[in-house]
Write a protein that holds these residues in place. Structure first.
Motif, PDB file in Angstrom:
ATOM      1  N   ARG A 108       7.275  77.363 106.637  1.00 42.12           N
ATOM      2  CA  ARG A 108       5.862  77.452 106.248  1.00 42.12           C
ATOM      3  C   ARG A 108       5.423  76.191 105.504  1.00 42.12           C
ATOM      4  NH1 ARG A 108       5.394  83.743 104.026  1.00 42.12           N
ATOM      5  NH2 ARG A 108       5.331  84.749 106.097  1.00 42.12           N
ATOM      6  N   VAL A 109       6.275  75.686 104.636  1.00 43.97           N
ATOM      7  CA  VAL A 109       5.938  74.461 103.908  1.00 43.97           C
ATOM      8  C   VAL A 109       5.768  73.288 104.875  1.00 43.97           C
ATOM      9  CG1 VAL A 109       6.840  72.749 102.287  1.00 43.97           C
ATOM     10  CG2 VAL A 109       6.988  75.178 101.721  1.00 43.97           C
ATOM     11  N   VAL A 110       6.686  73.151 105.818  1.00 42.03           N
ATOM     12  CA  VAL A 110       6.600  72.063 106.797  1.00 42.03           C
ATOM     13  C   VAL A 110       5.312  72.181 107.602  1.00 42.03           C
ATOM     14  CG1 VAL A 110       7.638  71.090 108.879  1.00 42.03           C
ATOM     15  CG2 VAL A 110       9.085  71.718 106.948  1.00 42.03           C
ATOM     16  N   THR A 111       4.970  73.395 107.996  1.00 43.98           N
ATOM     17  CA  THR A 111       3.742  73.604 108.770  1.00 43.98           C
ATOM     18  C   THR A 111       2.523  73.171 107.968  1.00 43.98           C
ATOM     19  OG1 THR A 111       4.742  75.444 109.980  1.00 43.98           O
ATOM     20  CG2 THR A 111       2.338  75.328 109.958  1.00 43.98           C
ATOM     21  N   ALA A 112       2.501  73.527 106.674  1.00 42.38           N
ATOM     22  CA  ALA A 112       1.378  73.138 105.819  1.00 42.38           C
ATOM     23  C   ALA A 112       1.293  71.627 105.675  1.00 42.38           C
ATOM     24  CB  ALA A 112       1.519  73.790 104.452  1.00 42.38           C
ATOM     25  N   MET A 113       2.450  70.961 105.569  1.00 43.43           N
ATOM     26  CA  MET A 113       2.438  69.510 105.410  1.00 43.43           C
ATOM     27  C   MET A 113       2.061  68.804 106.700  1.00 43.43           C
ATOM     28  SD  MET A 113       5.612  68.835 102.797  1.00 43.43           S
ATOM     29  CE  MET A 113       4.999  67.258 102.223  1.00 43.43           C
ATOM     30  N   ARG A 114       2.482  69.343 107.832  1.00 39.34           N
ATOM     31  CA  ARG A 114       2.103  68.744 109.118  1.00 39.34           C
ATOM     32  C   ARG A 114       0.596  68.819 109.338  1.00 39.34           C
ATOM     33  NH1 ARG A 114       5.901  67.249 112.750  1.00 39.34           N
ATOM     34  NH2 ARG A 114       8.056  67.983 112.459  1.00 39.34           N
ATOM     35  N   ALA A 115      -0.037  69.851 108.768  1.00 37.52           N
ATOM     36  CA  ALA A 115      -1.484  70.010 108.938  1.00 37.52           C
ATOM     37  C   ALA A 115      -2.268  68.908 108.240  1.00 37.52           C
ATOM     38  CB  ALA A 115      -1.916  71.377 108.418  1.00 37.52           C
ATOM     39  N   GLY A 116      -1.661  68.236 107.266  1.00 39.13           N
ATOM     40  CA  GLY A 116      -2.286  67.055 106.682  1.00 39.13           C
ATOM     41  C   GLY A 116      -2.682  67.162 105.235  1.00 39.13           C
ATOM     42  N   ASP A 117      -3.264  68.254 104.827  1.00 37.41           N
ATOM     43  CA  ASP A 117      -3.734  68.402 103.447  1.00 37.41           C
ATOM     44  C   ASP A 117      -3.340  69.773 102.902  1.00 37.41           C
ATOM     45  OD1 ASP A 117      -5.233  65.901 102.894  1.00 37.41           O
ATOM     46  OD2 ASP A 117      -6.387  66.562 104.640  1.00 37.41           O
ATOM     47  N   PRO A 118      -2.099  69.937 102.499  1.00 39.14           N
ATOM     48  CA  PRO A 118      -1.654  71.238 102.013  1.00 39.14           C
ATOM     49  C   PRO A 118      -2.346  71.616 100.703  1.00 39.14           C
ATOM     50  CG  PRO A 118       0.000  69.563 101.574  1.00 39.14           C
ATOM     51  CD  PRO A 118      -1.037  68.916 102.436  1.00 39.14           C
ATOM     52  N   VAL A 119      -2.449  72.904 100.474  1.00 41.67           N
ATOM     53  CA  VAL A 119      -2.982  73.414  99.215  1.00 41.67           C
ATOM     54  C   VAL A 119      -1.837  73.447  98.206  1.00 41.67           C
ATOM     55  CG1 VAL A 119      -4.045  75.382  98.060  1.00 41.67           C
ATOM     56  CG2 VAL A 119      -4.725  74.780 100.404  1.00 41.67           C
ATOM     57  N   LEU A 120      -2.069  72.834  97.033  1.00 34.09           N
ATOM     58  CA  LEU A 120      -1.020  72.764  96.031  1.00 34.09           C
ATOM     59  C   LEU A 120      -1.435  73.430  94.734  1.00 34.09           C
ATOM     60  CD1 LEU A 120      -0.712  69.893  97.802  1.00 34.09           C
ATOM     61  CD2 LEU A 120       1.125  69.570  96.154  1.00 34.09           C
ATOM     62  N   SER A 121      -0.445  73.939  94.038  1.00 33.48           N
ATOM     63  CA  SER A 121      -0.589  74.366  92.651  1.00 33.48           C
ATOM     64  C   SER A 121       0.373  73.501  91.851  1.00 33.48           C
ATOM     65  CB  SER A 121      -0.245  75.851  92.500  1.00 33.48           C
ATOM     66  OG  SER A 121      -0.293  76.236  91.139  1.00 33.48           O
ATOM     67  N   GLY A 122      -0.186  72.475  91.166  1.00 36.15           N
ATOM     68  CA  GLY A 122       0.687  71.443  90.616  1.00 36.15           C
ATOM     69  C   GLY A 122       1.308  70.688  91.778  1.00 36.15           C
ATOM     70  N   HIS A 123       2.636  70.633  91.822  1.00 38.01           N
ATOM     71  CA  HIS A 123       3.293  69.983  92.965  1.00 38.01           C
ATOM     72  C   HIS A 123       3.864  71.007  93.945  1.00 38.01           C
ATOM     73  CE1 HIS A 123       6.752  70.769  90.332  1.00 38.01           C
ATOM     74  NE2 HIS A 123       7.535  70.602  91.389  1.00 38.01           N
ATOM     75  N   PHE A 124       3.557  72.276  93.732  1.00 36.02           N
ATOM     76  CA  PHE A 124       4.073  73.325  94.603  1.00 36.02           C
ATOM     77  C   PHE A 124       3.098  73.601  95.744  1.00 36.02           C
ATOM     78  CE2 PHE A 124       6.459  74.012  90.740  1.00 36.02           C
ATOM     79  CZ  PHE A 124       7.732  74.319  91.209  1.00 36.02           C
ATOM     80  N   ILE A 125       3.583  73.454  96.962  1.00 37.96           N
ATOM     81  CA  ILE A 125       2.765  73.751  98.139  1.00 37.96           C
ATOM     82  C   ILE A 125       2.604  75.261  98.270  1.00 37.96           C
ATOM     83  CG2 ILE A 125       2.760  73.676 100.671  1.00 37.96           C
ATOM     84  CD1 ILE A 125       4.117  70.956 100.461  1.00 37.96           C
ATOM     85  N   GLN A 126       1.377  75.696  98.549  1.00 39.82           N
ATOM     86  CA  GLN A 126       1.095  77.105  98.808  1.00 39.82           C
ATOM     87  C   GLN A 126       1.104  77.297 100.324  1.00 39.82           C
ATOM     88  OE1 GLN A 126       0.817  79.118  95.933  1.00 39.82           O
ATOM     89  NE2 GLN A 126       1.492  77.114  95.173  1.00 39.82           N
ATOM     90  N   PRO A 127       2.229  77.743 100.886  1.00 42.81           N
ATOM     91  CA  PRO A 127       2.363  77.739 102.345  1.00 42.81           C
ATOM     92  C   PRO A 127       1.808  79.009 102.994  1.00 42.81           C
ATOM     93  CG  PRO A 127       4.450  78.344 101.348  1.00 42.81           C
ATOM     94  CD  PRO A 127       3.487  78.116 100.217  1.00 42.81           C
ATOM     95  N   PRO A 128       0.871  78.872 103.928  1.00 40.39           N
ATOM     96  CA  PRO A 128       0.405  80.035 104.681  1.00 40.39           C
ATOM     97  C   PRO A 128       1.433  80.415 105.735  1.00 40.39           C
ATOM     98  CG  PRO A 128      -0.601  78.050 105.541  1.00 40.39           C
ATOM     99  CD  PRO A 128       0.239  77.629 104.362  1.00 40.39           C
ATOM    100  N   PRO A 129       1.326  81.610 106.306  1.00 44.51           N
ATOM    101  CA  PRO A 129       2.225  81.968 107.414  1.00 44.51           C
ATOM    102  C   PRO A 129       2.111  80.969 108.561  1.00 44.51           C
ATOM    103  CG  PRO A 129       1.084  83.912 106.615  1.00 44.51           C
ATOM    104  CD  PRO A 129       0.455  82.731 105.926  1.00 44.51           C
ATOM    105  N   ILE A 130       3.199  80.789 109.279  1.00 48.04           N
ATOM    106  CA  ILE A 130       3.233  79.920 110.447  1.00 48.04           C
ATOM    107  C   ILE A 130       2.377  80.556 111.552  1.00 48.04           C
ATOM    108  CG2 ILE A 130       4.768  78.922 112.196  1.00 48.04           C
ATOM    109  CD1 ILE A 130       7.037  79.304 110.015  1.00 48.04           C
ATOM    110  N   PRO A 131       1.589  79.783 112.261  1.00 45.20           N
ATOM    111  CA  PRO A 131       0.838  80.363 113.389  1.00 45.20           C
ATOM    112  C   PRO A 131       1.775  81.076 114.368  1.00 45.20           C
ATOM    113  CG  PRO A 131       0.038  78.157 112.903  1.00 45.20           C
ATOM    114  CD  PRO A 131       1.264  78.363 112.049  1.00 45.20           C
ATOM    115  N   ASN A 132       1.403  82.300 114.747  1.00 44.62           N
ATOM    116  CA  ASN A 132       2.237  83.120 115.647  1.00 44.62           C
ATOM    117  C   ASN A 132       3.645  83.309 115.091  1.00 44.62           C
ATOM    118  OD1 ASN A 132       0.121  83.262 117.657  1.00 44.62           O
ATOM    119  ND2 ASN A 132       0.652  81.148 118.211  1.00 44.62           N
TER     120      ASN A 132
END
Length: 366
Positions: free
Chosen positions: A253-277
């Motif tokens: 999920r983190v990798v997917t968020a980072m590949r999308a380009g602009d991940p949502v962060l809380s501090g330096h922690f990525i807030q990862p959404p579920p992977i598509p499908n």
């Protein structure tokens, strides 16, 4: 076939401090050295909890001082993020510090989030990588840089500290861009593939692509080294297997968020959404190499035979799993899984797919 230990060094949450992650990683590398692993790999990522290791060269240098035989590798140096004149000197320094144990993994990167903060263009990544590659080879093989390209213009510069390994440390290459793969296979470097949580189906696709580039380069089948990375964990406990799969899903999920380009962060922690499908957790678990020693051995043997793996990179410290658990898995892998694999193959792992590159042959006869 050689064995590697991959260290991503993810910080799952704030309760797991960077110091603890580093300590756990060093403990894993020390154990890998003791039990006969060939390479310890260190990742490179920036500005998030995906990895707390911004410098694989620094981690490799630190671990060189606390190990004896294991080689220390960068997996990978994201070349477009580097100043080449500093990079080539630090590679030489690592090889000298480690007594000739450096291994260089290189790649062009993929995370727009990181590139933006280095003021680098993701669209230029392949072209920049190829120029940096020129400079690395020039410096390490000849001890001098003099280069004029589109992205780099370097006056004649002698290199004072060069690798002990001649003509240079072994090089592994990630990425499936045809230009990159063609250059890698023609030079005798080792393509390095990983499918993350998606398992053998994606590995098959990547394998076919790599083999196509080998064929295009006219390299016969018995001269085709291939490094394959797998998430793996040795456990008899079904609940623990499910936990490791959940940690692998988190990383996906983190990798997917980072590949999308602009991940949502809380501090330096990525807030990862579920992977598509996103598939069920059980499917992710079954895609990976997680289970008791017999299951792990049989699955790895099947994949190694199918892919012709010459280097198996084992990713066990998944999603900030506690150090004692990852150490136990690594110990069991060496004590229980490896003998089962060797029984299946009828030979030692060193003899399995014992193909070496032209560069390795030259080094062995030098």
């Amino acid at each position: 076939m050689k064995l590697g230990l991959f260290n991503l060094m993810t910080q799952r949450d704030a309760s797991v401090t960077p110091r603890r992650i580093i300590e756990d990683t060093v403990a894993m590398v020390k154990l890998a050295d003791e039990i006969g692993f060939d390479i310890a790999w260190f990742a490179e990522h920036h500005f998030s909890n995906y990895s707390v290791c911004p410098s694989p060269l620094m981690m490799a240098s630190y671990c060189a001082a606390v190990t004896r035989k294991i080689r220390l590798g960068t997996a990978v140096l994201v070349l477009p993020l580097y100043n080449p004149v500093r990079l080539v000197q630090e590679i030489g320094l690592l090889d000298v510090q480690s007594g000739g144990r450096a291994v260089i993994g290189i790649g062009s990167g993929y995370q727009k989030y990181e590139f933006d903060r280095f003021h680098r263009s993701l669209s230029d990544k392949t072209a920049v990588t190829l120029e940096l590659w020129d400079i690395i080879e020039m410096a390490l093989e000849h001890g001098v840089i003099e280069y004029k390209g589109k992205f780099f213009d370097i006056p004649r510069s002698p290199i004072a500290i060069r690798p002990l390994q001649k003509p240079m440390p072994e090089i592994y290459v990630t990425g499936l861009e045809p230009q990159v793969l063609q250059r890698a296979v023609r030079a005798g470097y080792v393509p390095f593939i990983t499918s993350g949580w998606r398992g053998i189906e994606l590995l098959r696709e990547m394998y076919k692509h790599v083999q196509g580039q080998y064929a295009a380069a006219g390299i016969p089948p018995d001269r085709r080294p291939l490094a394959v990375q797998q998430y793996m964990f040795v456990t008899d406990d079904k609940a623990e297997a499910q936990d490791i799969a959940e940690r692998a899903r988190y990383i996906g999920r983190v990798v997917t968020a980072m590949r999308a380009g602009d991940p949502v962060l809380s501090g330096h922690f990525i807030q990862p959404p579920p992977i598509p499908n996103e598939p069920p957790l059980e499917t992710i678990r079954d895609n990976l190499v997680i289970g008791d020693p017999h299951f792990v051995a049989e699955k790895l043997v099947s994949e190694i035979r199918e892919l012709g793996t010459t280097h198996l990179s084992c990713f066990m410290q998944i999603g900030s799993v506690e150090g004692k658990r990852s150490l136990r898995s690594l110990s069991r892998f060496a004590a229980e899984v490896v003998p089962l694999m060797e029984k299946h193959f009828g030979m030692s792992l060193d003899e399995v797919n014992g193909r070496v590159s032209e560069r390795e042959q030259a080094a062995a006869t030098a």
